[in-house]
Enzyme design. Sequence first.
Site, short mmCIF file in Angstrom:
data_model
loop_
_atom_site.label_atom_id
_atom_site.label_comp_id
_atom_site.label_asym_id
_atom_site.label_seq_id
_atom_site.Cartn_x
_atom_site.Cartn_y
_atom_site.Cartn_z
N LEU A 115 0.85 -1.19 0.00
CA LEU A 115 0.00 0.00 0.00
C LEU A 115 0.89 1.24 0.00
CD1 LEU A 115 -2.58 -1.18 2.69
CD2 LEU A 115 -2.69 -1.46 0.21
N GLY A 155 3.80 -7.35 6.39
CA GLY A 155 4.46 -6.16 6.92
C GLY A 155 3.42 -5.15 7.34
N SER A 156 3.89 -3.98 7.75
CA SER A 156 2.95 -2.97 8.26
C SER A 156 1.89 -2.60 7.23
CB SER A 156 3.71 -1.73 8.72
OG SER A 156 4.42 -1.16 7.64
N ASP A 157 2.29 -2.40 5.98
CA ASP A 157 1.34 -2.06 4.92
C ASP A 157 1.51 -2.97 3.71
OD1 ASP A 157 3.74 -1.09 4.00
OD2 ASP A 157 2.99 0.88 3.44
N GLU A 158 1.92 -4.21 3.98
CA GLU A 158 2.14 -5.17 2.91
C GLU A 158 1.33 -6.45 3.16
OE1 GLU A 158 6.40 -5.23 1.17
OE2 GLU A 158 6.58 -4.94 3.34
#
Length: 188
Positions: A115, A155-158
């Site tokens: 993202l 991940g945080s935005d993956e």
Amino acid sequence: ARRSNESSHEPIQSSSPFTSLANFAGSVPRFAAKVGRPSAVLNFVLGFVGFVVLTMRRLGWLSFRLAKSEQQLHKLTYEDPLTGLPNHRQLLNLFDRAIIPRAGDETLAYVTIDLDGFDEVNDAVGHAGGDEVLVEIANRLCEAAPAGAQVGRIGSDEFALIMAGTDREKALQAADALRQAVARPIEA
């Protein structure tokens, strides 16, 4: 003739530890009468039986807590706490399991979704709002993923998708469906 201080019931037949204790406790008054100090023996035995019962209850509770702790540890180890999706470690495990049983022309698709610009979302709506967006994106990805595919947060935005037993065309269609699901505006 039966004496009045002897128990008139037969032992209970069962394999339960509590039944064994009940049978033992039922024979105590006869033993105490033979020893000559019925109240001391009876008090000791009843205290001991109570201790055993409480210990068994405590062990049962500890066993239950241990099982719950093991479940929680497994969840923390393999599941993303925010979205409930498999985390990076679990996706690698799933990938390893999926890569082995492939047939000659089957493709194993691994699609990643990053993202871009998500820091701006957090800046605009705060981290709690950003978390809500991530949960919404996770839900959309799960809905858009084909049957049998596995979506996870790496991940945080993956996010990632593993799709086994497919071909190149179906993998590209799945990737496009995921892209479209993420691209739709999120209503406030």
